[in-house]
Design an enzyme around this catalytic site. Sequence first.
Site, mmCIF file in Angstrom:
data_model
loop_
_atom_site.group_PDB
_atom_site.id
_atom_site.type_symbol
_atom_site.label_atom_id
_atom_site.label_comp_id
_atom_site.label_asym_id
_atom_site.label_seq_id
_atom_site.Cartn_x
_atom_site.Cartn_y
_atom_site.Cartn_z
ATOM 1 N N GLY B 34 0.927 -1.144 0.000
ATOM 2 C CA GLY B 34 0.000 0.000 0.000
ATOM 3 C C GLY B 34 0.942 1.163 0.000
ATOM 4 O O GLY B 34 1.762 1.293 0.887
ATOM 5 N N THR B 35 0.864 2.015 -0.955
ATOM 6 C CA THR B 35 2.097 2.637 -1.414
ATOM 7 C C THR B 35 1.860 3.980 -2.041
ATOM 8 O O THR B 35 0.742 4.337 -2.373
ATOM 9 C CB THR B 35 2.645 1.736 -2.537
ATOM 10 O OG1 THR B 35 3.091 0.539 -1.958
ATOM 11 C CG2 THR B 35 3.755 2.362 -3.320
ATOM 12 N N THR B 36 2.988 4.686 -2.249
ATOM 13 C CA THR B 36 2.984 5.758 -3.243
ATOM 14 C C THR B 36 4.150 5.496 -4.188
ATOM 15 O O THR B 36 5.288 5.373 -3.738
ATOM 16 C CB THR B 36 3.201 7.124 -2.573
ATOM 17 O OG1 THR B 36 2.304 7.242 -1.485
ATOM 18 C CG2 THR B 36 2.973 8.245 -3.567
#
Lengths: 163, 226
Positions: B34-36
Amino acid sequence: SYHEAYGSRIPPSVLAARLADYVHYFTIHGALRPFGAAAVVAGYDECAQTHELYAIEPSGHCLRYFGCALGKGRQSAKSDIEKLDLLTLTCRDAVRHIAKMILTVYDESKDKPFELEMAWLCRDTDWNFQLVPKDLVAEARAWAQAKLDEDDDDDDDDAEMAS
Amino acid sequence: GQSRLDRGQAFAREMLVAESAAPRAMMREEATTGTTIMAVAYEGGVIMGADSRVSTGSYVANRVGDKVTAIHDSIYMCRSGSAADTQAVSDYVRHYLAAHAIECDRPPLVATAANLCKRICYENKEKLLAGVIVAGYDPYRGGQVFVVPLGGTCAEVPFAIGGSGSTYIYGHVDHVYRPGMTKDECVDFVKTAVERAMARDGSSGGIIRLVAIDATGVERQYITVS
Protein backbone atom coordinates in the site's frame (compact mmCIF):
# COMPACT_ATOMS: atom_id res chain seq x y z
CA SER A 1 4.69 -14.49 -31.89
CA TYR A 2 7.50 -12.00 -31.45
CA HIS A 3 5.28 -8.94 -31.67
CA GLU A 4 2.78 -10.25 -29.12
CA ALA A 5 5.51 -11.05 -26.63
CA TYR A 6 7.80 -8.06 -27.07
CA GLY A 7 5.55 -5.36 -28.49
CA SER A 8 7.68 -4.41 -31.47
CA ARG A 9 8.49 -5.73 -34.91
CA ILE A 10 11.04 -8.51 -35.10
CA PRO A 11 14.46 -7.22 -36.19
CA PRO A 12 15.66 -8.85 -39.45
CA SER A 13 18.76 -10.19 -37.68
CA VAL A 14 16.64 -12.08 -35.15
CA LEU A 15 14.26 -13.36 -37.81
CA ALA A 16 17.13 -14.60 -39.96
CA ALA A 17 18.84 -16.25 -36.99
CA ARG A 18 15.65 -18.05 -35.97
CA LEU A 19 15.00 -19.20 -39.55
CA ALA A 20 18.57 -20.42 -39.79
CA ASP A 21 18.22 -22.37 -36.54
CA TYR A 22 15.10 -24.00 -37.93
CA VAL A 23 16.80 -24.93 -41.20
CA HIS A 24 19.86 -26.18 -39.30
CA TYR A 25 17.72 -28.46 -37.17
CA PHE A 26 16.84 -30.44 -40.29
CA THR A 27 20.51 -31.21 -40.78
CA ILE A 28 20.96 -32.78 -37.34
CA HIS A 29 17.76 -34.70 -36.76
CA GLY A 30 18.07 -38.27 -37.95
CA ALA A 31 14.66 -38.73 -39.54
CA LEU A 32 14.72 -35.50 -41.52
CA ARG A 33 16.53 -34.41 -44.66
CA PRO A 34 17.94 -30.91 -45.13
CA PHE A 35 15.89 -28.30 -46.96
CA GLY A 36 16.37 -28.25 -50.70
CA ALA A 37 16.02 -24.49 -50.82
CA ALA A 38 17.79 -21.33 -49.74
CA ALA A 39 16.27 -18.00 -48.80
CA VAL A 40 17.19 -14.34 -48.81
CA VAL A 41 15.67 -12.15 -46.12
CA ALA A 42 15.60 -8.40 -46.68
CA GLY A 43 14.37 -6.18 -43.91
CA TYR A 44 14.52 -2.87 -42.13
CA ASP A 45 15.58 -2.77 -38.51
CA GLU A 46 13.47 -0.07 -36.82
CA CYS A 47 15.72 0.26 -33.79
CA ALA A 48 19.08 0.34 -35.50
CA GLN A 49 17.50 2.18 -38.46
CA THR A 50 19.40 0.23 -41.07
CA HIS A 51 18.30 -1.94 -43.96
CA GLU A 52 19.77 -5.43 -43.85
CA LEU A 53 20.12 -8.44 -46.09
CA TYR A 54 20.57 -12.01 -44.89
CA ALA A 55 20.95 -15.26 -46.80
CA ILE A 56 20.06 -18.62 -45.25
CA GLU A 57 21.40 -21.69 -46.95
CA PRO A 58 20.28 -25.32 -46.60
CA SER A 59 23.16 -25.95 -44.19
CA GLY A 60 21.68 -23.46 -41.74
CA HIS A 61 24.41 -20.95 -42.52
CA CYS A 62 23.16 -17.41 -42.04
CA LEU A 63 25.25 -14.40 -42.94
CA ARG A 64 24.60 -10.76 -43.48
CA TYR A 65 25.33 -9.54 -47.02
CA PHE A 66 25.45 -6.30 -48.95
CA GLY A 67 24.96 -8.26 -52.16
CA CYS A 68 24.11 -11.90 -52.63
CA ALA A 69 22.77 -14.35 -55.18
CA LEU A 70 21.24 -17.81 -54.98
CA GLY A 71 20.29 -20.41 -57.56
CA LYS A 72 21.58 -21.62 -60.85
CA GLY A 73 23.42 -18.51 -62.01
CA ARG A 74 24.75 -17.44 -58.65
CA GLN A 75 28.44 -17.68 -59.51
CA SER A 76 28.30 -15.27 -62.42
CA ALA A 77 25.81 -13.06 -60.60
CA LYS A 78 28.12 -12.83 -57.59
CA SER A 79 31.06 -11.79 -59.72
CA ASP A 80 28.88 -9.14 -61.41
CA ILE A 81 27.77 -7.85 -58.01
CA GLU A 82 31.38 -7.47 -56.91
CA LYS A 83 31.97 -5.08 -59.80
CA LEU A 84 29.30 -2.69 -58.53
CA ASP A 85 29.93 0.04 -55.95
CA LEU A 86 27.25 -0.94 -53.47
CA LEU A 87 27.77 2.01 -51.19
CA THR A 88 26.72 4.61 -53.76
CA LEU A 89 24.35 2.54 -55.90
CA THR A 90 20.71 3.65 -55.82
CA CYS A 91 17.74 1.29 -55.91
CA ARG A 92 16.70 2.48 -59.35
CA ASP A 93 20.11 1.79 -60.86
CA ALA A 94 20.28 -1.55 -59.09
CA VAL A 95 17.03 -2.63 -60.79
CA ARG A 96 18.77 -2.31 -64.16
CA HIS A 97 21.91 -4.12 -63.08
CA ILE A 98 19.91 -6.99 -61.60
CA ALA A 99 17.90 -7.33 -64.81
CA LYS A 100 21.16 -7.58 -66.73
CA MET A 101 22.55 -10.23 -64.39
CA ILE A 102 19.44 -12.36 -64.74
CA LEU A 103 19.39 -12.02 -68.51
CA THR A 104 23.08 -12.95 -68.66
CA VAL A 105 22.38 -16.33 -67.11
CA TYR A 106 19.34 -17.00 -69.27
CA ASP A 107 20.10 -19.37 -72.07
CA GLU A 108 17.49 -19.32 -74.84
CA SER A 109 18.20 -22.85 -75.98
CA LYS A 110 18.11 -24.47 -72.56
CA ASP A 111 15.74 -22.37 -70.39
CA LYS A 112 12.06 -21.67 -70.77
CA PRO A 113 10.92 -18.06 -71.21
CA PHE A 114 10.65 -16.25 -67.89
CA GLU A 115 8.83 -13.44 -66.09
CA LEU A 116 11.07 -10.94 -64.40
CA GLU A 117 9.67 -10.04 -60.96
CA MET A 118 11.28 -7.39 -58.81
CA ALA A 119 10.57 -5.90 -55.45
CA TRP A 120 12.28 -3.38 -53.27
CA LEU A 121 12.45 -1.97 -49.78
CA CYS A 122 13.91 1.52 -49.45
CA ARG A 123 13.46 4.98 -47.99
CA ASP A 124 11.06 5.94 -50.78
CA THR A 125 8.73 3.06 -49.96
CA ASP A 126 8.97 4.00 -46.28
CA TRP A 127 10.96 0.83 -45.74
CA ASN A 128 7.98 -1.27 -46.77
CA PHE A 129 8.28 -4.21 -49.13
CA GLN A 130 6.73 -3.28 -52.48
CA LEU A 131 6.78 -4.69 -55.97
CA VAL A 132 8.75 -2.57 -58.41
CA PRO A 133 6.30 -0.87 -60.83
CA LYS A 134 5.83 -2.92 -64.00
CA ASP A 135 6.96 -0.14 -66.32
CA LEU A 136 10.25 0.20 -64.45
CA VAL A 137 10.84 -3.54 -64.69
CA ALA A 138 10.06 -3.57 -68.39
CA GLU A 139 12.35 -0.59 -68.96
CA ALA A 140 15.13 -2.26 -67.00
CA ARG A 141 14.74 -5.48 -68.94
CA ALA A 142 14.87 -3.61 -72.25
CA TRP A 143 17.96 -1.70 -71.15
CA ALA A 144 19.61 -4.94 -70.05
CA GLN A 145 18.79 -6.67 -73.33
CA ALA A 146 20.24 -3.76 -75.27
CA LYS A 147 23.41 -3.86 -73.17
CA LEU A 148 23.83 -7.58 -73.76
CA ASP A 149 23.34 -7.20 -77.52
CA GLU A 150 25.93 -4.44 -77.48
CA ASP A 151 28.40 -6.72 -75.68
CA ASP A 152 27.70 -9.53 -78.16
CA ASP A 153 28.39 -7.18 -81.07
CA ASP A 154 31.66 -6.12 -79.45
CA ASP A 155 32.64 -9.77 -79.06
CA ASP A 156 31.83 -10.46 -82.72
CA ASP A 157 33.91 -7.45 -83.78
CA ASP A 158 36.86 -8.70 -81.72
CA ALA A 159 36.52 -12.15 -83.28
CA GLU A 160 36.56 -10.63 -86.78
CA MET A 161 39.60 -8.58 -85.96
CA ALA A 162 41.39 -11.65 -84.66
CA SER A 163 40.73 -13.71 -87.74
CA GLY B 1 -8.53 -4.85 -6.04
CA GLN B 2 -8.85 -2.07 -3.53
CA SER B 3 -11.73 -3.81 -1.70
CA ARG B 4 -9.55 -6.75 -0.73
CA LEU B 5 -7.19 -4.37 1.06
CA ASP B 6 -10.07 -2.53 2.74
CA ARG B 7 -11.67 -5.74 3.96
CA GLY B 8 -8.37 -6.90 5.37
CA GLN B 9 -7.69 -3.64 7.11
CA ALA B 10 -11.22 -3.48 8.53
CA PHE B 11 -10.84 -7.03 9.82
CA ALA B 12 -7.54 -6.17 11.53
CA ARG B 13 -9.00 -3.06 13.08
CA GLU B 14 -11.96 -5.03 14.44
CA MET B 15 -9.71 -7.66 15.91
CA LEU B 16 -7.55 -5.04 17.63
CA VAL B 17 -10.55 -3.30 19.07
CA ALA B 18 -12.11 -6.62 20.18
CA GLU B 19 -9.19 -8.29 21.93
CA SER B 20 -5.77 -7.09 20.86
CA ALA B 21 -5.45 -10.06 18.51
CA ALA B 22 -2.98 -8.24 16.24
CA PRO B 23 -0.72 -11.28 15.63
CA ARG B 24 -3.63 -13.44 14.47
CA ALA B 25 -4.90 -10.60 12.30
CA MET B 26 -1.49 -10.25 10.73
CA MET B 27 -1.23 -13.90 9.77
CA ARG B 28 -4.47 -13.74 7.80
CA GLU B 29 -3.13 -10.80 5.81
CA GLU B 30 -0.47 -10.92 3.15
CA ALA B 31 2.14 -8.22 2.89
CA THR B 32 1.05 -5.43 0.62
CA THR B 33 2.82 -2.44 -0.76
CA GLY B 34 0.00 0.00 0.00
CA THR B 35 2.10 2.64 -1.41
CA THR B 36 2.98 5.76 -3.24
CA ILE B 37 4.96 5.22 -6.43
CA MET B 38 5.84 7.67 -9.16
CA ALA B 39 7.90 8.08 -12.31
CA VAL B 40 8.60 11.07 -14.59
CA ALA B 41 10.27 11.09 -17.98
CA TYR B 42 12.47 13.89 -19.22
CA GLU B 43 14.45 14.06 -22.43
CA GLY B 44 17.60 12.33 -21.22
CA GLY B 45 16.07 9.77 -18.86
CA VAL B 46 13.61 9.17 -16.05
CA ILE B 47 13.26 9.85 -12.33
CA MET B 48 11.44 7.24 -10.27
CA GLY B 49 10.32 7.56 -6.66
CA ALA B 50 8.54 5.49 -4.04
CA ASP B 51 7.87 5.36 -0.31
CA SER B 52 9.23 2.44 1.72
CA ARG B 53 6.35 1.11 3.83
CA VAL B 54 5.33 -2.55 3.48
CA SER B 55 2.28 -3.33 5.58
CA THR B 56 0.36 -6.44 6.61
CA GLY B 57 -2.94 -4.94 7.67
CA SER B 58 -1.96 -2.12 9.99
CA TYR B 59 1.36 -3.63 11.05
CA VAL B 60 4.36 -2.30 9.18
CA ALA B 61 6.24 -5.39 8.11
CA ASN B 62 9.14 -3.44 6.61
CA ARG B 63 9.61 0.31 7.07
CA VAL B 64 12.55 0.53 4.68
CA GLY B 65 11.32 -1.61 1.82
CA ASP B 66 12.57 -1.09 -1.73
CA LYS B 67 9.72 -0.76 -4.17
CA VAL B 68 11.82 0.36 -7.12
CA THR B 69 13.35 -2.81 -8.50
CA ALA B 70 15.74 -3.30 -11.37
CA ILE B 71 14.62 -5.44 -14.30
CA HIS B 72 17.56 -4.57 -16.52
CA ASP B 73 20.61 -2.28 -16.50
CA SER B 74 18.64 0.84 -17.31
CA ILE B 75 15.04 -0.31 -16.84
CA TYR B 76 13.35 -0.29 -13.42
CA MET B 77 9.87 -1.04 -12.11
CA CYS B 78 7.90 0.63 -9.31
CA ARG B 79 5.72 -1.93 -7.54
CA SER B 80 2.38 -1.48 -5.78
CA GLY B 81 -0.30 -3.91 -4.62
CA SER B 82 0.55 -7.35 -3.26
CA ALA B 83 4.26 -7.54 -2.41
CA ALA B 84 4.39 -11.23 -3.34
CA ASP B 85 2.60 -10.75 -6.67
CA THR B 86 4.72 -7.81 -7.76
CA GLN B 87 7.94 -9.54 -6.78
CA ALA B 88 6.92 -12.60 -8.80
CA VAL B 89 5.98 -10.47 -11.80
CA SER B 90 9.22 -8.52 -11.69
CA ASP B 91 11.22 -11.77 -11.46
CA TYR B 92 9.51 -13.14 -14.57
CA VAL B 93 9.95 -9.91 -16.50
CA ARG B 94 13.64 -9.76 -15.53
CA HIS B 95 14.14 -13.32 -16.75
CA TYR B 96 12.34 -12.88 -20.09
CA LEU B 97 13.99 -9.53 -20.75
CA ALA B 98 17.46 -10.93 -20.10
CA ALA B 99 16.88 -13.81 -22.53
CA HIS B 100 15.50 -11.38 -25.10
CA ALA B 101 18.48 -9.03 -24.80
CA ILE B 102 20.85 -11.95 -25.37
CA GLU B 103 18.99 -13.10 -28.48
CA CYS B 104 18.82 -9.61 -29.98
CA ASP B 105 22.36 -8.74 -28.87
CA ARG B 106 21.38 -5.18 -27.97
CA PRO B 107 19.97 -3.24 -24.98
CA PRO B 108 16.22 -3.91 -24.71
CA LEU B 109 13.57 -1.25 -25.27
CA VAL B 110 11.67 0.06 -22.27
CA ALA B 111 8.56 -0.59 -24.36
CA THR B 112 9.50 -4.27 -24.57
CA ALA B 113 9.83 -4.52 -20.79
CA ALA B 114 6.47 -2.83 -20.40
CA ASN B 115 4.90 -5.17 -22.93
CA LEU B 116 6.21 -8.24 -21.09
CA CYS B 117 4.85 -6.87 -17.83
CA LYS B 118 1.50 -6.18 -19.45
CA ARG B 119 1.29 -9.71 -20.87
CA ILE B 120 1.84 -11.25 -17.45
CA CYS B 121 -0.51 -8.89 -15.62
CA TYR B 122 -3.26 -9.21 -18.23
CA GLU B 123 -3.14 -12.98 -18.76
CA ASN B 124 -3.21 -13.55 -14.98
CA LYS B 125 -5.48 -10.70 -14.02
CA GLU B 126 -7.77 -12.91 -11.91
CA LYS B 127 -4.91 -14.04 -9.73
CA LEU B 128 -2.85 -10.90 -9.40
CA LEU B 129 -3.09 -7.68 -7.46
CA ALA B 130 -0.32 -5.67 -9.07
CA GLY B 131 -0.18 -2.06 -10.20
CA VAL B 132 3.16 -1.30 -11.68
CA ILE B 133 5.10 1.53 -13.35
CA VAL B 134 7.82 0.47 -15.79
CA ALA B 135 10.33 3.18 -16.59
CA GLY B 136 13.86 3.53 -17.85
CA TYR B 137 16.21 4.64 -20.58
CA ASP B 138 17.06 3.00 -23.89
CA PRO B 139 19.41 4.42 -26.54
CA TYR B 140 16.73 4.43 -29.27
CA ARG B 141 13.94 6.44 -27.68
CA GLY B 142 15.45 8.00 -24.55
CA GLY B 143 13.60 8.16 -21.24
CA GLN B 144 10.13 6.59 -21.18
CA VAL B 145 7.46 5.83 -18.57
CA PHE B 146 4.81 3.13 -18.99
CA VAL B 147 2.00 2.51 -16.52
CA VAL B 148 0.51 -0.98 -16.09
CA PRO B 149 -2.39 -0.74 -13.60
CA LEU B 150 -4.56 -3.51 -12.13
CA GLY B 151 -6.38 -4.81 -15.21
CA GLY B 152 -3.25 -5.23 -17.31
CA THR B 153 -3.49 -2.29 -19.69
CA CYS B 154 -0.30 -0.61 -20.77
CA ALA B 155 0.10 3.02 -21.73
CA GLU B 156 3.08 5.28 -22.32
CA VAL B 157 2.74 8.48 -20.34
CA PRO B 158 4.92 11.53 -19.63
CA PHE B 159 4.63 10.80 -15.91
CA ALA B 160 2.74 8.33 -13.74
CA ILE B 161 1.65 7.97 -10.11
CA GLY B 162 0.35 4.82 -8.46
CA GLY B 163 -0.50 3.06 -5.23
CA SER B 164 -2.94 3.97 -2.48
CA GLY B 165 -1.11 7.21 -1.66
CA SER B 166 -1.35 8.50 -5.20
CA THR B 167 -5.01 9.42 -4.78
CA TYR B 168 -4.01 12.28 -2.47
CA ILE B 169 -1.63 13.89 -4.91
CA TYR B 170 -3.51 13.83 -8.24
CA GLY B 171 -4.38 17.50 -7.86
CA HIS B 172 -0.84 18.38 -6.86
CA VAL B 173 0.91 16.62 -9.73
CA ASP B 174 -1.56 17.83 -12.36
CA HIS B 175 -1.00 21.37 -11.11
CA VAL B 176 2.78 21.25 -10.92
CA TYR B 177 3.75 19.14 -13.94
CA ARG B 178 4.84 20.80 -17.17
CA PRO B 179 6.45 19.16 -20.20
CA GLY B 180 10.13 19.86 -20.84
CA MET B 181 11.35 19.89 -17.23
CA THR B 182 15.03 19.41 -16.53
CA LYS B 183 16.41 16.50 -14.53
CA ASP B 184 16.68 18.55 -11.32
CA GLU B 185 13.15 19.87 -11.71
CA CYS B 186 11.91 16.30 -12.14
CA VAL B 187 13.76 15.16 -9.00
CA ASP B 188 12.15 17.98 -7.06
CA PHE B 189 8.74 17.17 -8.55
CA VAL B 190 8.94 13.51 -7.49
CA LYS B 191 10.37 14.23 -4.05
CA THR B 192 7.70 16.79 -3.15
CA ALA B 193 4.80 14.73 -4.51
CA VAL B 194 5.79 11.49 -2.74
CA GLU B 195 6.39 13.38 0.47
CA ARG B 196 2.90 14.89 0.37
CA ALA B 197 1.32 11.51 -0.32
CA MET B 198 3.20 9.91 2.55
CA ALA B 199 1.97 12.65 4.88
CA ARG B 200 -1.69 11.81 4.20
CA ASP B 201 -1.77 8.10 3.34
CA GLY B 202 -1.58 5.69 6.27
CA SER B 203 -0.24 2.93 4.03
CA SER B 204 2.68 5.04 2.82
CA GLY B 205 5.63 6.17 4.91
CA GLY B 206 9.22 5.59 5.89
CA ILE B 207 11.78 7.06 3.53
CA ILE B 208 11.55 8.33 -0.04
CA ARG B 209 13.53 6.17 -2.46
CA LEU B 210 14.66 8.02 -5.58
CA VAL B 211 16.14 6.42 -8.68
CA ALA B 212 17.55 8.50 -11.55
CA ILE B 213 18.19 6.66 -14.84
CA ASP B 214 19.89 8.12 -17.89
CA ALA B 215 22.43 7.27 -20.58
CA THR B 216 25.30 7.19 -18.10
CA GLY B 217 23.55 4.75 -15.76
CA VAL B 218 21.57 4.63 -12.54
CA GLU B 219 21.83 6.74 -9.38
CA ARG B 220 19.97 5.72 -6.25
CA GLN B 221 19.33 7.76 -3.15
CA TYR B 222 16.97 7.85 -0.19
CA ILE B 223 15.62 10.81 1.71
CA THR B 224 14.38 10.68 5.29
CA VAL B 225 11.20 12.55 6.06
CA SER B 226 10.34 13.90 9.49
